[in-house]
Structures are given as structure tokens and as C-alpha cells.
Motif scaffolding. Structure first.
Motif, PDB file in Angstrom:
ATOM      1  N   ARG A  51       0.690  -1.255  -0.107  1.00  0.00           N
ATOM      2  CA  ARG A  51      -0.003  -0.070  -0.111  1.00  0.00           C
ATOM      3  C   ARG A  51       0.804   0.961  -0.082  1.00  0.00           C
ATOM      4  O   ARG A  51       2.056   1.299   0.440  1.00  0.00           O
ATOM      5  N   LEU A  52       0.223   2.373  -0.640  1.00  0.00           N
ATOM      6  CA  LEU A  52       1.037   3.754  -0.687  1.00  0.00           C
ATOM      7  C   LEU A  52       0.564   4.524   0.632  1.00  0.00           C
ATOM      8  O   LEU A  52      -0.910   4.384   0.808  1.00  0.00           O
ATOM      9  N   HIS A  53       1.293   4.887   1.483  1.00  0.00           N
ATOM     10  CA  HIS A  53       1.124   5.731   2.604  1.00  0.00           C
ATOM     11  C   HIS A  53       1.893   7.198   2.412  1.00  0.00           C
ATOM     12  O   HIS A  53       3.031   7.034   1.916  1.00  0.00           O
ATOM     13  N   LEU A  54       1.073   8.298   2.626  1.00  0.00           N
ATOM     14  CA  LEU A  54       1.723   9.467   2.531  1.00  0.00           C
ATOM     15  C   LEU A  54       2.208   9.938   3.836  1.00  0.00           C
ATOM     16  O   LEU A  54       1.386  10.191   4.575  1.00  0.00           O
ATOM     17  N   ASP A  55       3.328  10.794   3.855  1.00  0.00           N
ATOM     18  CA  ASP A  55       3.675  11.388   5.174  1.00  0.00           C
ATOM     19  C   ASP A  55       4.061  12.747   4.684  1.00  0.00           C
ATOM     20  O   ASP A  55       5.143  13.033   4.807  1.00  0.00           O
TER      21      ASP A  55
ATOM     22  N   ALA B 119      11.582  16.592   4.989  1.00  0.00           N
ATOM     23  CA  ALA B 119      10.293  17.165   5.171  1.00  0.00           C
ATOM     24  C   ALA B 119       9.173  16.554   4.910  1.00  0.00           C
ATOM     25  O   ALA B 119       7.969  16.765   5.381  1.00  0.00           O
ATOM     26  N   ALA B 120       9.179  15.557   3.880  1.00  0.00           N
ATOM     27  CA  ALA B 120       8.069  14.681   3.368  1.00  0.00           C
ATOM     28  C   ALA B 120       8.689  13.541   2.929  1.00  0.00           C
ATOM     29  O   ALA B 120       9.699  13.406   2.617  1.00  0.00           O
ATOM     30  N   ALA B 121       7.795  12.501   2.771  1.00  0.00           N
ATOM     31  CA  ALA B 121       7.956  11.176   2.355  1.00  0.00           C
ATOM     32  C   ALA B 121       6.569  10.476   1.944  1.00  0.00           C
ATOM     33  O   ALA B 121       5.606  10.852   2.331  1.00  0.00           O
ATOM     34  N   LEU B 122       6.964   9.327   1.183  1.00  0.00           N
ATOM     35  CA  LEU B 122       5.846   8.580   0.988  1.00  0.00           C
ATOM     36  C   LEU B 122       6.572   6.844   1.478  1.00  0.00           C
ATOM     37  O   LEU B 122       7.733   6.863   1.651  1.00  0.00           O
ATOM     38  N   LEU B 123       5.502   6.133   1.839  1.00  0.00           N
ATOM     39  CA  LEU B 123       5.880   4.931   2.381  1.00  0.00           C
ATOM     40  C   LEU B 123       5.130   3.906   1.484  1.00  0.00           C
ATOM     41  O   LEU B 123       3.931   3.738   1.206  1.00  0.00           O
TER      42      LEU B 123
END
Length: 262
Positions: A74-78, A113-117
């Protein structure tokens, strides 16, 4: 990216991923050798003398032939609600008069500052930029704008999240004002948390950068759901690039496009 991780997020068989990586590296080396030879002789060599990597981007995506792959992570956004970005005009030809398909408006994001998992693997967001019209097509449709979120993984591998933009919303996703070609950088506070649609279903495939040197491999996740944004932003980008800044779609060359519904 290790073969196992690319196979995991894109569903590519390990042997195929290894072969593609080796071919891409050989083609990159061939282009570098060609450029070196041209410099040494004071001239240019023919384009045909440099190998073209086989798995280039963008591509024409067809949802009917995409392979449903619910097992992919799954794609998770941070992504934060507020972050300071530096917006600049990136010129690839060192010219203040010619606007080509490789010029972009780019927003640089502070480190960390930002990432996806994807599963438990974190990919840090480096920058995002825009192409008009869209570079990828979906079921034969080319959208007004495509936004690319460029990430770097644990081993420096590149992962790009693609998002189609259409007019009709209120979100000011596209910078206003836009930076001028050969003009100063601009600074802005942006909301990345709401910069993507709720539906995070993605088409996934292995490709390349869409600007020189068109490096492979790049892991691509293209969101199926477009995002409606302020029409003024799209109009401004089109004025800046009246002839567009999108690369033509490239041959699929046997690649399998996978679809992860989310």
C-alpha cells in the motif's frame, strides 16, 4: 534499489528487473562514451550511435490491460500540511529564450520534510514539478497537466509519483506567480497533505526519467484519480509553456503495467 525491493513494489520478476537494470546501465555508459568522444573530437556524433535504453518513460497506460495486483504494498503518504519550498524555473538548454520539453517549473522540498512509504520502506520527497500537457496518457486521454513528485529511497533509488491535474477545483497547487525563465527563485509555503486525491490507486511500472539523461531504472507510480485544481494555475502554466514541456510517450517494449487499487 535492490532487485528484491523493486520487485516488491512494482511486481517485476527478479530476473527481469536484474536484466533491465543491467541494460539501462550499459545504455547510460554508451551515451556517456558517445558524449566524451564528441567532446574529444570537437564535434557531435549521430544520435543513432548511442544506445537507447529499452524501458523509457512516459508511456501510454491502458487500464484494461493493466494487471490487477492487490498484493503490492500500500501507498502511505507522510506529507506535511505546511512546508517551505523553493520554486524555480529549470532550464535544460542554458537559454533564456528557448522553452523546450525538458524545461520545468520545480519546487524543491527541504530534506526530510516529506515522504511516502510503500510497506515499511520510506522514500523521501526531493522535489515536485509540472508538465503540460500530461506526459503519460490514460486510456488514450492526455490531461492538461501532470505533476511529478520525485523521491529518493534508502539506497538512492528514484521513485516518481505521477498525478494528473484538471481544472475545476479550488486548490492552488500550481505556484502563483510562476518563476520567470532566468529569473530569481521564489519561496512559498505549501500544503502537501491535501495535494493528492483521496483515492491512492496506482498504475506501477519500471521506467526512466523523462528529461536528459533519461536515466533508468526509475520506479513509477501513476495515480489513476486526477485532482481538480484552480483553473488559473493551469492557464498560467500553459502561458509559460505555449508549446508544452512534455516528452512524447515511449514504446512499452514488453513491460507489464500493474494496478494496485487503494
Amino acid at each position: 534499489m535492490t532487485i528484491s525491493r523493486r520487485s516488491l513494489i512494482l511486481g517485476i520478476p527478479a530476473a527481469a528487473a536484474m536484466a533491465a537494470t543491467a541494460t539501462g546501465a550499459a545504455a547510460t555508459a554508451a551515451r556517456a562514451a558517445t558524449a566524451t568522444a564528441a567532446t574529444a573530437t570537437g564535434g557531435a556524433t549521430g544520435a543513432a550511435s548511442a544506445e537507447v535504453p529499452p524501458f523509457q518513460s512516459p508511456i501510454a497506460i491502458r487500464s484494461r490491460t493493466a494487471v490487477a495486483s492487490p498484493h503490492l504494498p500500500r501507498l502511505h503518504l507522510d506529507y506535511p500540511r505546511r512546508v517551505d519550498v523553493t520554486v524555480r524555473y529549470v532550464s535544460r538548454d542554458d537559454s533564456c529564450t528557448t522553452r523546450g520539453e525538458e524545461d520545468v517549473v520545480q519546487a524543491d522540498v527541504p530534506a526530510g520534510a516529506a515522504a511516502l512509504l510503500l510497506g515499511t520502506t520510506r522514500y523521501d520527497l526531493l522535489q515536485y514539478h509540472f508538465h503540460t500537457p500530461s506526459e503519460h496518457t490514460l486510456d488514450g486521454h492526455r490531461y492538461p497537466v501532470e505533476q511529478h513528485f520525485v523521491h529518493s529511497g534508502p539506497d538512492g533509488e528514484t521513485l516518481v509519483l505521477g498525478l494528473f491535474l484538471v481544472p475545476g477545483g479550488r486548490k492552488d497547487v500550481i505556484p502563483d506567480p510562476l518563476p520567470k525563465e532566468c529569473g530569481p527563485d521564489l519561496h512559498a509555503k505549501v500544503d502537501l497533505k491535501t495535494a493528492l486525491p483521496r483515492d491512492l490507486s496506482t498504475f506501477r511500472y519500471q521506467g526512466s526519467l523523462t528529461t536528459a539523461p533519461f536515466t533508468e531504472p526509475v520506479s513509477w507510480l501513476v495515480l489513476r484519480q486526477p485532482l481538480a485544481v484552480a483553473a488559473t494555475g493551469i492557464a498560467g502554466l500553459r502561458r509559460l509553456f505555449p508549446d508544452g514541456d512534455a516528452r512524447a510517450t515511449q514504446p512499452l517494449n514488453g513491460r507489464v503495467i500493474r494496478y494496485r487499487r487503494q
